[in-house]
Enzyme design. Structure first.
Site, mmCIF file in Angstrom:
data_model
loop_
_atom_site.group_PDB
_atom_site.id
_atom_site.type_symbol
_atom_site.label_atom_id
_atom_site.label_comp_id
_atom_site.label_asym_id
_atom_site.label_seq_id
_atom_site.Cartn_x
_atom_site.Cartn_y
_atom_site.Cartn_z
ATOM 1 N N THR A 196 -26.841 93.790 -12.235
ATOM 2 C CA THR A 196 -25.465 94.449 -12.461
ATOM 3 C C THR A 196 -25.586 95.500 -11.202
ATOM 4 O O THR A 196 -26.544 96.272 -11.149
ATOM 5 C CB THR A 196 -25.535 95.234 -13.745
ATOM 6 O OG1 THR A 196 -26.469 95.903 -14.065
ATOM 7 C CG2 THR A 196 -25.536 93.844 -14.790
ATOM 8 N N GLU A 341 -22.939 90.092 -17.085
ATOM 9 C CA GLU A 341 -23.708 89.758 -18.402
ATOM 10 C C GLU A 341 -23.046 88.733 -19.118
ATOM 11 O O GLU A 341 -23.472 88.266 -20.108
ATOM 12 C CB GLU A 341 -23.735 90.868 -19.522
ATOM 13 C CG GLU A 341 -24.625 91.952 -19.032
ATOM 14 C CD GLU A 341 -23.999 93.221 -17.997
ATOM 15 O OE1 GLU A 341 -22.967 92.879 -17.401
ATOM 16 O OE2 GLU A 341 -24.325 94.373 -18.139
ATOM 17 N N LYS A 448 -11.096 111.945 -22.206
ATOM 18 C CA LYS A 448 -11.069 112.621 -23.925
ATOM 19 C C LYS A 448 -10.470 114.011 -23.575
ATOM 20 O O LYS A 448 -10.663 115.067 -23.195
ATOM 21 C CB LYS A 448 -12.304 112.808 -24.356
ATOM 22 C CG LYS A 448 -12.903 111.312 -24.439
ATOM 23 C CD LYS A 448 -14.324 111.358 -24.984
ATOM 24 C CE LYS A 448 -14.855 109.972 -24.771
ATOM 25 N NZ LYS A 448 -15.429 109.876 -23.487
ATOM 26 N N TRP A 453 -7.753 110.142 -26.867
ATOM 27 C CA TRP A 453 -7.873 109.338 -25.701
ATOM 28 C C TRP A 453 -7.014 109.098 -24.836
ATOM 29 O O TRP A 453 -5.816 108.544 -25.469
ATOM 30 C CB TRP A 453 -8.724 107.991 -26.030
ATOM 31 C CG TRP A 453 -10.173 108.267 -26.605
ATOM 32 C CD1 TRP A 453 -10.816 109.365 -26.876
ATOM 33 C CD2 TRP A 453 -11.049 107.188 -27.108
ATOM 34 N NE1 TRP A 453 -12.094 109.294 -27.581
ATOM 35 C CE2 TRP A 453 -12.306 108.105 -27.374
ATOM 36 C CE3 TRP A 453 -11.475 105.762 -26.613
ATOM 37 C CZ2 TRP A 453 -13.509 107.164 -27.518
ATOM 38 C CZ3 TRP A 453 -12.226 105.220 -27.215
ATOM 39 C CH2 TRP A 453 -13.579 105.642 -27.695
HETATM 40 P P1 AMP Z 1 -19.386 93.466 -13.217
HETATM 41 O O1 AMP Z 1 -20.538 93.256 -13.979
HETATM 42 O O2 AMP Z 1 -19.932 94.140 -11.875
HETATM 43 O O3 AMP Z 1 -18.676 92.178 -12.818
HETATM 44 O O4 AMP Z 1 -18.462 94.512 -13.673
HETATM 45 C C1 AMP Z 1 -18.121 94.169 -15.238
HETATM 46 C C2 AMP Z 1 -16.947 95.203 -15.364
HETATM 47 O O5 AMP Z 1 -15.760 95.103 -14.650
HETATM 48 C C3 AMP Z 1 -16.447 95.068 -17.121
HETATM 49 O O6 AMP Z 1 -17.156 95.702 -17.929
HETATM 50 C C4 AMP Z 1 -15.028 95.664 -16.895
HETATM 51 O O7 AMP Z 1 -15.342 97.423 -17.012
HETATM 52 C C5 AMP Z 1 -14.851 95.542 -15.399
HETATM 53 N N1 AMP Z 1 -13.571 94.477 -15.182
HETATM 54 C C6 AMP Z 1 -13.869 93.277 -15.076
HETATM 55 N N2 AMP Z 1 -12.726 92.594 -15.079
HETATM 56 C C7 AMP Z 1 -11.716 93.426 -15.103
HETATM 57 C C8 AMP Z 1 -10.244 93.305 -15.605
HETATM 58 N N3 AMP Z 1 -9.585 92.331 -15.253
HETATM 59 N N4 AMP Z 1 -9.597 94.458 -15.895
HETATM 60 C C9 AMP Z 1 -10.499 95.888 -16.201
HETATM 61 N N5 AMP Z 1 -11.588 95.815 -15.924
HETATM 62 C C10 AMP Z 1 -12.205 94.670 -15.549
#
Ligand code: AMP
Length: 550
Positions: A196, A341, A448, A453
């Site tokens: 990640t 994940e 916040k 929120w």
């Molecule tokens: P990653 O593991 O780098 O793919 O990041 C995952 C995170 O990206 C998620 O937990 C979200 O916070 C954000 N994310 C992924 N897709 C979206 C989406 N369509 N809208 C808003 N946030 C997203």
């Protein structure tokens, strides 16, 4: 492994227990879609084309070469590479032979790359020409990598290099046979590894298995998921180093789609040229890449001839982008949500039959949501006490998920990543009665204010609906009275002007009064993470004293 031969005949079902293996995807592609093309723009600058039958042949040569080189089952094989055919061969050869494909994001800082490669104990590193200087710089810090392989032919090998054990990919595989029997692995054996790109702390590894990958392939490509088939021509802009390009390198061979790889050329002009030249019908990527493509087609007054659908995820798809794609260019946007994940797919936003009868505006209000969970992923939202909240589209809480392609424990960690059997995503969301989930924020990004929120995503989406705004970030900044207040940072489109007062006026009537941002700052560009998300930690640091100083 449990087989039909060693279970009791009275209690067992009577079905075969074929293990779910990544090699079976490529075998299937050869049998049913052997002549389907894989087209790649190479780092060398030219276009390369061949077929799934060729992929399989060269992947087997590579598997033989790796075995001859001493790479054993379970070994980590790293890549620093763009989307391209050689990268695809590595995906299948390494996982197929029982080793682990570890894709590293080259956009990370060199220290993070070294941390990740050392943590994974990568033994061998394949890399594209572009990354030679990067690899030379980090190599002294890599403790386990014994062999470096440049993804090129002899003519592109550097005349001199500081890398001690550098091989040429084409030469590495050339002498090896294309006969290789993929082993009958346990389907729970690890197949690929992705870290990640957390904005804080050290990156954490997610180790996918053959089973999780194959199930994700089928689940993600359900008709209400990506819905790809043998008519599809797919260009994944999302990189193969970002959660396996959202599973597209597995889905396309499994379902017979032509695959088009953009290599390192991700600018609007290069993408557009490849979309047109290869008759691309479907693509996928994060919002930032689409900003570049839309800018290019808008400023050159172009149209797409074959491009019909695009999956947008990784960050919230700004509603203004959705409108432009659909209303101006006739490209359907499929908003999707997922994370490393989750392999990564969790939700896809496709309307249900009854929703397609609603007014255009009502449909639009649904399309901006992140969508319904695909079959195979369960979702719930919970409050601060851990109790499940209503699926009424209003209550918002921490989003928890579970499913067969959801991470249970980070790589090399002994502790479970789960809370009562569910994975806490770190996202805050609502879920409506139809099952559509909408992210209101990353929990760390929620603003916040006075105990309530405010959704930074909603304020960003509104700012980006202004015709002069190219990109916007909204962060919570410390405030003496309200704890935090929203600050908008804006990048304007070329040749446009906008004042703070005008943008704030644009918000009037669209949000509750107390959501109104306290200030607007115009900037040249916004910082992004290695996967194209807004780097809000940096913005929060930079603007920490903005309101206090006032
Ligand atoms: P990653 O593991 O780098 O793919 O990041 C995952 C995170 O990206 C998620 O937990 C979200 O916070 C954000 N994310 C992924 N897709 C979206 C989406 N369509 N809208 C808003 N946030 C997203």
């Amino acid at each position: 492994m449990t087989t039909i031969e060693n279970v009791s005949p009275t209690n067992a079902g009577s079905m075969m227990q074929n293990p779910l293996l990544i090699s079976s995807i490529l075998d299937h592609a050869v049998r049913c879609h052997g002549d389907v093309e894989v087209v790649s723009r190479r780092c060398e600058g030219d276009i390369h084309r061949y077929t799934y039958a060729d992929v399989a042949q060269r992947a087997k040569q590579l598997a033989n070469a790796l075995q001859a080189h001493g790479i054993a089952a379970g070994a980590r094989v790293a890549t620093l590479a763009w989307n391209g055919y050689r990268h695809l061969e590595i995906y299948y050869a390494v996982s197929g032979m029982g080793a682990i494909t570890h894709t590293i994001n080259p956009r990370l800082f060199p220290e993070q790359i070294a941390y990740i490669a050392n943590h994974a104990e990568d033994e061998i590193l394949f890399f594209d020409l572009t990354f030679l200087p990067l690899v030379e710089a980090v190599a002294p810090k890599l403790h386990n990598v014994k062999t470096y392989i440049l993804l090129a032919d002899k003519t592109h090998m550097p005349a001199t290099t500081s890398l001690a054990n550098l091989h040429c990919y084409e030469y590495f595989i050339a002498a090896h046979s294309a006969n290789f029997a993929w082993p009958a692995l346990d389907e729970d054996a690890p197949a690929s590894l992705c870290y990640t790109s957390g904005t804080t702390g050290n990156p954490k590894g997610v180790l996918y298995t053959h089973r999780s990958t194959v199930l994700h392939t089928v689940g993600a490509n359900a008709p209400d998921g990506f819905g790809l088939n043998s008519d599809s021509v797919v260009l994944p802009v999302v990189p193969m180093f970002h959660v396996n390009a959202w599973g597209i390198p597995y889905i396309c061979p499994a379902y017979g789609c032509k695959l088009v790889f953009p290599g390192p050329a991700l600018d609007g002009a290069s993408l557009y040229q490849l979309f047109e030249q290869e008759a691309v019908t479907m693509s996928a990527g994060v919002p930032t890449v689409w900003l570049g493509l839309l800018n290019h087609v808008r400023s050159n007054n172009l149209r797409f001839s074959t491009f019909k659908e695009t999956v947008i995820g990784g960050s919230a798809c700004p509603p203004a982008m959705l409108r432009e794609f659909e209303d101006v260019y006739g490209v359907t946007v499929i908003h999707a949500w997922g994370m490393t994940e989750l392999s990564p797919l969790g939700t896809v936003c496709r309307l249900k039959r009854a929703q397609k009868l609603l007014s255009a505006e009502a449909q639009f209000a649904i399309k901006v949501k992140q969508g319904r969970s695909i079959f195979g992923v369960d979702m719930k939202i919970v409050g601060s006490d851990g109790a499940a909240l209503a699926h009424d589209g209003k209550a918002f809480g921490d989003l928890h998920v579970r499913g067969s392609w959801v991470c249970a424990r980070y790589y090399k960690e002994t502790e479970s990543a789960l809370i009562n059997g569910w994975f806490p995503t770190g996202d805050v969301a609502t879920i409506d009665a139809d099952g559509f989930m909408q992210i209101t924020d990353r929990s760390k990004d929620v603003i916040k204010s006075g105990g309530e929120w405010i959704s930074s995503i909603e304020l960003e989406n509104l700012a980006m609906a202004h015709p002069a705004v190219m990109e916007a970030a909204v962060i919570g900044v410390a405030h003496s009275k309200w704890d935090e207040r929203p600050l908008v940072l804006v990048v304007l489109k070329p040749n446009t002007t906008l004042t703070s007062a005008e943008l704030l006026q644009f918000y009037e009537g669209k949000i509750a009064k107390w959501w109104m941002p306290d200030d607007v700052v115009f900037v040249e560009k916004l910082p992004h993470t290695a996967t194209g998300k807004l780097l809000k930690t940096q913005l929060r640091d930079e603007y920490r004293a903005h309101f206090l100083a006032k």
